[in-house]
Design a protein around this motif. Structure first.
Motif, PDB file in Angstrom:
ATOM      1  N   VAL A  30     -72.423  39.649  64.737  1.00 34.91           N
ATOM      2  CA  VAL A  30     -73.798  39.722  64.261  1.00 34.91           C
ATOM      3  C   VAL A  30     -73.939  39.019  62.907  1.00 34.91           C
ATOM      4  O   VAL A  30     -74.922  38.297  62.658  1.00 34.91           O
ATOM      5  N   PRO A  62     -76.396  47.141  60.650  1.00 40.71           N
ATOM      6  CA  PRO A  62     -76.643  45.705  60.839  1.00 40.71           C
ATOM      7  C   PRO A  62     -77.099  45.043  59.550  1.00 40.71           C
ATOM      8  O   PRO A  62     -77.728  45.681  58.699  1.00 40.71           O
ATOM      9  N   LEU A  68     -74.178  49.913  68.988  1.00 45.93           N
ATOM     10  CA  LEU A  68     -75.090  50.129  67.866  1.00 45.93           C
ATOM     11  C   LEU A  68     -74.609  51.224  66.926  1.00 45.93           C
ATOM     12  O   LEU A  68     -75.093  51.316  65.791  1.00 45.93           O
ATOM     13  N   LYS A  81     -82.705  40.935  63.770  1.00 50.29           N
ATOM     14  CA  LYS A  81     -83.042  42.111  64.565  1.00 50.29           C
ATOM     15  C   LYS A  81     -81.983  42.295  65.643  1.00 50.29           C
ATOM     16  O   LYS A  81     -81.691  41.379  66.416  1.00 50.29           O
ATOM     17  N   VAL A  82     -81.402  43.481  65.688  1.00 51.28           N
ATOM     18  CA  VAL A  82     -80.361  43.800  66.665  1.00 51.28           C
ATOM     19  C   VAL A  82     -80.975  44.643  67.764  1.00 51.28           C
ATOM     20  O   VAL A  82     -81.516  45.723  67.509  1.00 51.28           O
ATOM     21  N   GLN A 130     -76.423  35.896  61.992  1.00 54.03           N
ATOM     22  CA  GLN A 130     -77.387  35.988  60.884  1.00 54.03           C
ATOM     23  C   GLN A 130     -77.167  34.868  59.871  1.00 54.03           C
ATOM     24  O   GLN A 130     -78.128  34.310  59.336  1.00 54.03           O
ATOM     25  N   ARG A 144     -82.681  37.196  66.102  1.00 57.82           N
ATOM     26  CA  ARG A 144     -82.511  38.340  66.996  1.00 57.82           C
ATOM     27  C   ARG A 144     -81.232  38.159  67.806  1.00 57.82           C
ATOM     28  O   ARG A 144     -80.880  37.040  68.196  1.00 57.82           O
ATOM     29  N   ILE A 145     -80.535  39.266  68.054  1.00 56.80           N
ATOM     30  CA  ILE A 145     -79.317  39.229  68.864  1.00 56.80           C
ATOM     31  C   ILE A 145     -79.305  40.439  69.788  1.00 56.80           C
ATOM     32  O   ILE A 145     -79.608  41.557  69.375  1.00 56.80           O
ATOM     33  N   TYR A 146     -79.017  40.197  71.052  1.00 58.00           N
ATOM     34  CA  TYR A 146     -78.924  41.255  72.059  1.00 58.00           C
ATOM     35  C   TYR A 146     -77.463  41.646  72.209  1.00 58.00           C
ATOM     36  O   TYR A 146     -76.605  40.797  72.485  1.00 58.00           O
ATOM     37  N   ILE A 147     -77.191  42.944  72.044  1.00 58.47           N
ATOM     38  CA  ILE A 147     -75.813  43.445  72.112  1.00 58.47           C
ATOM     39  C   ILE A 147     -75.784  44.687  72.996  1.00 58.47           C
ATOM     40  O   ILE A 147     -76.837  45.261  73.310  1.00 58.47           O
TER      41      ILE A 147
END
Length: 456
Positions: free
Chosen positions: A412, A435, A430, A440-441, A416, A422-425
């Motif tokens: 992440v 973060p 989480l 935006k995570v 950044q 934005r990152i999809y994980i």
């Protein structure tokens, strides 16, 4: 006169047969058995004796001296990283790669950097003359009083030269051209490569001399010669790349002194190899803004996070069976993800040809790239582009869940740093960390959930 005895030796695995066989029983390769003359067996009583006459003796473990010289740094930080932090004195390093990829250039450049540190370097070449090496050295701006050239293939003369010069580093270019006079086999044969490597290993370990060996590779990309060659050395490095591109990748397949997951990236220029400090920018620099079938993944190569663009192109099948092509990605992994998309997300991909690749020539092989592959396939199939400021990380299971991945904080942070918004994980990633600001995570639990959020 008695007829000379011969035997057939496999040049791939070293299997010995009294007669010719089309296919080697040891490794299954075709046309690899070569006839070699059998000489009188020589008893090998070579002990580990240094040039000063010091002989190895049994020692109690607690009495072994650990006050050896620290790792030696070269001028290429990428090379140091792949070795595990620098060159270990007295190590034996094997470097392989395709013809013309830049192995000799890399070794000559490193030799020049090491010779500038007041350490003697002996460059032994069995493929080029001293004048030819001098031409390349001038182009690379390599010049030092501590740099010695020696165009020779006879191991007896090479050993005498090492005794005379007393170098700290020796480069053998290449191992397939060297020969042991006592061995009657042809140059480059299994017996010659094995004996020459054994002698170089003895020189390195008894005299604390670091030796770099350049090795040829087969059509399959493996080091040519017996597999024992890779077992004998301390480190095996592969220098990879495309002859039509300027970027080169250095990987470690074996390393007794460090991790084998590290990756070094270089750019080939007229003046030699230049290290690439931020490879993510290279892999993303030519990405189109509104292209479909594109997704960015944050992949870990050793301790370094790298952002790579995964591209997918889905087209209707012209013939009966759909075609699946993957470049830089595991073909089985792509087939698994497409099956998960069909079963868990109701995608009809049976009549679609799929072409996938990792842009930039890099090879990705870790579970965390699954989500980006799925998003790129869905983007091309639906003909909807993804947000260029989005990145994707996550492993996809056969039941459609998005599973946890390792080192999520570093992934992440790298996204950044390169300006992604934005990152999809995976949702389970989480917990337990905070973060960074500026990105935006988004946590996703299933493949269907990820597709709804991306293509809402």
């Amino acid at each position: 006169m008695a007829k000379a005895k011969t035997q057939f030796v496999c040049q791939n695995c070293g299997y010995v047969s009294p007669r010719f066989l089309g296919r080697c029983p040891g490794c299954g390769q075709w046309n690899t058995l070569v006839e070699e003359r059998v000489g009188a067996e020589k008893e090998n009583h070579k002990a580990r004796v240094s040039f000063e006459g010091k002989r190895a003796k049994p020692q109690i473990l607690s009495e072994v001296d650990m006050s050896e010289a620290p790792r030696i740094k070269t001028g290429l930080k990428e090379f140091n990283r792949v070795l595990g932090g620098g060159i270990v004195p007295g190590s034996l390093v094997l470097i392989g790669g395709d013809p013309g990829i830049g192995k000799s250039t890399l070794m000559l450049q490193i030799s020049g950097q090491l010779s500038e540190t007041k350490r003697r370097v002996l460059y032994v070449s069995g493929e080029e003359s001293a004048a030819q090496i001098k031409m390349r050295a001038e182009r690379l701006h390599v010049a030092s009083e501590n740099f010695y050239l020696f165009p020779e293939t006879d191991m007896t003369n090479i050993q005498d030269a090492i005794k005379e010069v007393k170098p700290s580093f020796v480069i053998i270019d290449s191992i397939q051209t060297m020969q042991e006079p006592d061995i009657q086999s042809a140059v480059g044969s299994v017996a010659q490569v094995r004996e020459v490597t054994a002698e170089l290993m003895q020189i390195a370990k008894t005299n604390n001399i670091t030796i770099f060996i350049v090795g040829h590779v087969t059509k399959g990309g493996a080091i040519a010669g017996p597999k024992i060659l890779e077992h004998m050395v301390d480190t095996v490095l592969y220098f990879e790349g495309d002859l039509h591109h300027t970027y080169r990748i250095l990987r470690a397949a074996k390393n007794r002194f460090g991790s084998t997951n590290e990756l070094g990236i270089f750019e080939m220029r007229e003046s030699g190899l230049r290290e690439v400090a931020n490879p993510s920018e290279i892999f993303l620099e030519e990405r189109l803004k509104d292209a479909t079938g594109s997704a960015i993944v944050v992949s870990m190569e050793g301790t370094r996070p790298i952002l790579v663009e995964i591209q997918a192109l889905m087209t209707p099948t012209t013939y009966g069976n759909a075609k699946r092509t993957a470049t830089g990605l595991d073909h089985n992994r792509v087939s698994l993800i497409m099956a998960a998309l069909e079963k868990r997300a109701n995608f009809l991909l049976q009549n679609q040809d799929a072409y996938l690749k990792a842009a930039g020539g890099v090879k990705l092989d870790e579970p965390a790239i699954d989500l980006a592959i799925a998003i790129s396939i869905a983007s091309s199939y639906r003909n909807i582009g993804t947000d260029p400021m989005d990145a994707f990380v996550g492993e996809i299971g056969l039941t459609g869940e998005v599973r946890r991945v390792s080192r999520i904080e570093q992934r992440v942070a790298e996204a950044q740093k390169l300006g992604f918004k934005r990152i999809y994980i995976p949702k389970n990633n989480l917990q337990g960390w905070t973060p960074p600001t500026g990105i935006k995570v988004v946590g996703v639990a299933t493949l269907s959930d990820a597709l709804k959020r991306v293509f809402h």
